[in-house]
Structure formats: C-alpha cells, structure tokens
Enzyme design. Structure first.
Site, mmCIF file in Angstrom:
data_model
loop_
_atom_site.group_PDB
_atom_site.id
_atom_site.type_symbol
_atom_site.label_atom_id
_atom_site.label_comp_id
_atom_site.label_asym_id
_atom_site.label_seq_id
_atom_site.Cartn_x
_atom_site.Cartn_y
_atom_site.Cartn_z
ATOM 1 N N TRP A 317 -27.302 46.259 10.701
ATOM 2 C CA TRP A 317 -27.770 46.024 9.334
ATOM 3 C C TRP A 317 -28.117 47.340 8.660
ATOM 4 O O TRP A 317 -27.885 47.511 7.462
ATOM 5 C CB TRP A 317 -29.006 45.117 9.367
ATOM 6 C CG TRP A 317 -29.680 44.948 8.049
ATOM 7 C CD1 TRP A 317 -29.358 44.054 7.068
ATOM 8 C CD2 TRP A 317 -30.806 45.681 7.548
ATOM 9 N NE1 TRP A 317 -30.211 44.186 5.993
ATOM 10 C CE2 TRP A 317 -31.111 45.178 6.268
ATOM 11 C CE3 TRP A 317 -31.597 46.706 8.070
ATOM 12 C CZ2 TRP A 317 -32.164 45.671 5.499
ATOM 13 C CZ3 TRP A 317 -32.643 47.198 7.307
ATOM 14 C CH2 TRP A 317 -32.918 46.683 6.038
ATOM 15 N N HIS A 318 -28.650 48.294 9.425
ATOM 16 C CA HIS A 318 -29.052 49.568 8.838
ATOM 17 C C HIS A 318 -27.854 50.377 8.331
ATOM 18 O O HIS A 318 -27.985 51.112 7.358
ATOM 19 C CB HIS A 318 -29.824 50.404 9.859
ATOM 20 C CG HIS A 318 -31.266 50.037 9.969
ATOM 21 N ND1 HIS A 318 -31.728 49.064 10.827
ATOM 22 C CD2 HIS A 318 -32.369 50.505 9.321
ATOM 23 C CE1 HIS A 318 -33.036 48.961 10.704
ATOM 24 N NE2 HIS A 318 -33.458 49.818 9.795
ATOM 25 N N GLY A 319 -26.722 50.280 8.998
ATOM 26 C CA GLY A 319 -25.587 51.084 8.561
ATOM 27 C C GLY A 319 -24.308 50.721 9.269
ATOM 28 O O GLY A 319 -24.315 50.234 10.408
#
Length: 492
Positions: A317-319
């Site tokens: 989700w972060h990247g």
C-alpha cells in the site's frame, strides 16, 4: 499545497477567517467547497475524478445500507481497489511482467501510457472502504446525507496523508462546530510541534542521508548502516510532524481527529510498535484484512501467515516497488516470529519492570526499525541490494587492500597528496553531529506522546505560554530552517 508552505498559509488564513464568520448552519458546506478547492490546486482534471469516485461510493454506500449483502460490499471493495490499482500499480505490474517474461511490450508501458497519480488516492480509498464495510456490518445507523459524505472524504486537513478517519471518528464533529478556546490552544501546540519536527529535524536529516541512498555503492559500511538510523529519525519527525499539523488544522476548525503516533520508538516489541506507529493504518489493516482472514482463530500457522499477509499488503500500500513489499514482508516475519516465541516457546520478550532491560529492548526494536528503513527509503530494488551488500563488504580500507595486493601501494600513497586522504576509500556520511541534536528532539517529542499527563500540568499557563512558544518557534524556523522537500507520505 504543503502545510509548511506560503500558499497553504494564505489558503488556510482565508478559510479560517471566513469559516468562523459565517453562520454555523453553512460551515460544513463551506468546508466541502474548501476541500474541493484544496484538491483542485493540485489538478483540476483529477479533481473531477475525485468527485466522481466520491459520488459512486456514496451511491454504493446507500445500496449497502438498503441491501447489506456480500455482493454489494464485495463490488464496492473491488471497484475501489481497481481504481487504486490502475492509477498506482499499473507501472509496477508491467515491470513485474517485463521481469518475468522479458517481453518488450511490458517494458514500453511507461512510455505508451502516461498516468498521473491522483492526490491522496491511497488514503481516501481506505477511508471509503472502511465506510462501506462498517455500514455492511451495522446498517442500522442513520443514513448519512450526501453533502456530509462528500465532506467526510474531502475534508482537507486529513485528506493528503491521514489520519485515516472512519465515520465514527468524523460525523460526531458536525454537531460541535463552535469555537473552543481549549481546542485553539491544543491546535497551536500541535502546529508548533509539527513545524519543528518537519523543518528543524526531518529536513536537515534528509539532506544528510540523501547522498547515501542515492549512491550506496560509494559509501562505507558504517555510513550505510547509520543511514538507516538517520532515516528512522527523519521518517518519524516528518510523518509525525505532518500528522500534528493535520490534527492542528482540523482542531482550528473544531474537528477532533484520531492520534496517529504515540511514542513508537519506546516500544519493546514489534507488536507494540505497530500499535503506536501510524495507528489508524495499523488498526485499519487489523479490522478490515486481518480479522476477515481469520485473525488468530484458525490455528497457529494460519495466524503467522495472516500476520505476514497484512504487513506485506501494508508495505505494498505504501508504494509500488519491490522495496516496499520486502519492507512489509520483513515486518510480517518479525511479528510472526515474536508471536511464536511468546506463545509457543513461552519466552517473555517484553520486560515490564526492569528499566535497563526495557531500554535495551526498545533499542533492539529501534534497530530493527532502522534496518527496515533501509528497504523503505531505497530508491529501487537494485539500490536496496547494493545497500545491504555494502554494509557487510564496504569496510573503510577494503579498496586500498585490493590495490596493495596488486602492488599498487605507490598509487594509493600518491592520491593522498591530493588531500582528504586516499582516493581509494569509500565515502563517509557527513554532518553526523545532526544525529545528536535530532536524537534529543526525538526523545523530547516521544516523552510528550508517552506521558502526556506530565505535560498537561503546564496547560494552566496556556494564555501566555502559547504566544511565547509561538514567537520562539518562528524565530527558530527563521534562523535554522534549511531547504527541505515535500512530506514523505505525500506520495503515498
């Protein structure tokens, strides 16, 4: 608009003055208009997309409320994940396919398709999914009106990088949109702390470590390792500072928002760390992924697997990069390992009374976090591998030893005449004195979050303390600030 920028200062000053000047009944409509304008500053075209997404989700929310079936909740979650996946992950998946198949078409996707990442898509996607799932689980709550739902998603103080709000966090505020002196004082403290964390701690640390992460092959082992420690300080100060400012802006408008940090580096276990770091995301992953997967109810192996899955998804989700997947998997394994050692082997990993052991364990958890920071901060998978390889191989004299072995001692000696020692040595990280004063700042802000009741004692002096600290903060920002970039979590 960055919270620490002149455009936002002008924008918020106008919003704040008009907001409290207009009748209470129309304030939420004004806030909704302000949120749309705030988003439009980034991109008018993507603002249209943003409003369409909110509109579709409101229609689906009403459908779920009328007919809370698995089909409608599944459809709502799926359509939001498709929207997120298309804009955020299409390049990543094409890269994966290119790596697996070596087919030229997949390598050319970034050149063929140009996609702009919508502002805050990761955060508002999780927010609307939570609203849909909560409605599915309990459809008896009163229907949310369309304008309130739009404001819930487009509320600009927390729009960019959270905290990730749920309907139960947000809607009770709409009945309390009146001025409050206590909220104004609290907002001022949060704004000052956020600015100091970002401008005086995170930004200088970013300048120190950026060259190391940009070219890890050129730096020695110590520099490569200490860069992780520095990044831990930076990312906490940056993201915690952003959260402080977001909560401050919301409080100035009369809105209470959930805390996102509570002294995470004082944690004595990975489990405790993730209850104190990015709290709203951690509990989102628990409530909407971990529990639906079965949590700890389906046996030991399934529990360990679920922990690894939610942390890996949290990393993704972060990247959209292998580095974030590695980061999430790393923490999933640590959490699963802690649970195995505690539940199966009976090891007591979290000391309760021995202060020395508590400090040592907190340092161990901090080092584990710093190691994970090397994955999180790496520019790409190649740099990440180079970074970890260099930690174990880039000793300060290793290049010189190689040349001496080839009878080139004269060359090593000759280059030292040029100054700064031998040219056949890895570079060393600069400005390490920053670690000292940023560490002091880190401990100070952690103490405020860890024992807030200690600092509440001085709140009786708010009337003079707030203006005095405000003047001191402005002076420090004016004299010590350096060139800084955007907030780390703006790009997620």
């Amino acid at each position: 608009m960055l919270f620490n920028s002149i455009p936002f200062l002008i924008f918020f000053s106008v919003v704040y003055l008009l907001y409290w000047a207009i009748p209470k009944e129309v304030r939420k409509y004004f806030l909704l208009l302000s949120g749309i304008c705030f988003y439009a500053y980034f991109s008018i075209a993507l603002t249209v997309h943003f409003l369409i997404v909110i509109g579709i989700n409101y229609l689906l929310y009403r459908k779920i409320k009328e007919s809370p079936t698995k089909f409608w909740i599944g459809f709502t979650v799926t359509i939001n994940l498709i929207n997120l996946g298309f804009f955020k992950y299409i390049y990543f998946f094409s890269k994966v396919l290119a790596d697996l198949t070596n087919y030229p078409f997949f390598k050319q996707v970034p050149d063929l398709i140009h996609i702009a990442l919508p502002l805050a898509i990761s955060f508002y996607t999780f927010q609307v999914i939570a609203a849909a799932v909560d409605t599915y689980r309990d459809s008896s709550k009163p229907l949310v009106r369309v304008e309130d739902y739009f404001l819930f998603v487009a509320f600009f103080p927390v729009l960019i990088a959270g905290p990730i709000m749920r309907m139960s966090d947000f809607f009770p505020n709409l009945d309390k949109l009146t001025p409050s002196k206590e909220k104004m004082y609290r907002a001022s403290y949060l704004l000052m702390s956020g600015l100091v964390k970002k401008v005086l701690v995170a930004d200088p640390m970013s300048l120190t470590i950026s060259p190391v992460f940009g070219s890890p092959a050129e730096y020695d082992s110590f520099s490569l390792f200490i860069a992780g420690v520095c990044y831990a300080i930076q990312v906490y100060s940056d993201f915690s500072g952003l959260t402080d400012m977001a909560r401050s802006v919301a409080l100035y408008l009369g809105f209470e928002t959930p805390e996102n940090f509570k002294a995470p580096f004082f944690s004595t276990s990975g489990r405790e760390l993730w209850k104190r770091w990015h709290i709203t995301l951690s509990f989102w992953l628990r409530d909407y992924i971990y529990f639906p997967l079965g949590g700890s109810r389906k046996g030991e192996l399934r529990t360990y697997l679920n922990l690894i899955i939610i942390m890996t998804l949290g990393g993704f989700w972060h990247g959209a990069d292998y580095t974030f997947i590695c980061w999430g998997f790393y923490w999933g394994v640590i959490l699963a390992g802690e649970r195995y050692l505690e539940d199966n082997l009976g090891w007591k990993l979290t000391p309760q009374k021995n202060k020395l052991l508590i400090v040592i364990k907190a340092l161990i958890v901090f080092v584990l976090f710093s190691i994970s920071g090397l994955m999180f901060r790496s520019n790409n998978a190649t740099n990440m591998v180079e970074h970890f390889h260099g930690i174990f191989t880039h000793f300060s004299h290793s290049l010189e030893v190689m040349f001496v072995g080839d009878s080139n001692q004269w060359l090593v000696s000759a280059t030292s005449l040029l100054g700064n020692g031998s040219s056949f040595r890895f570079q060393h990280i600069e400005n390490l004195e920053r670690i000292f004063y940023t560490s002091i700042a880190l401990l100070f802000f952690h103490h405020i979050q860890y024992v807030p009741e200690f600092w509440d004692r001085i709140r009786k002096h708010d009337v003079w303390l707030v203006p005095v600290l405000g003047i001191v903060t402005i002076f420090l920002l004016a004299t010590l600030s350096q060139d800084g970039g955007e907030f780390i979590y703006y790009r997620f």
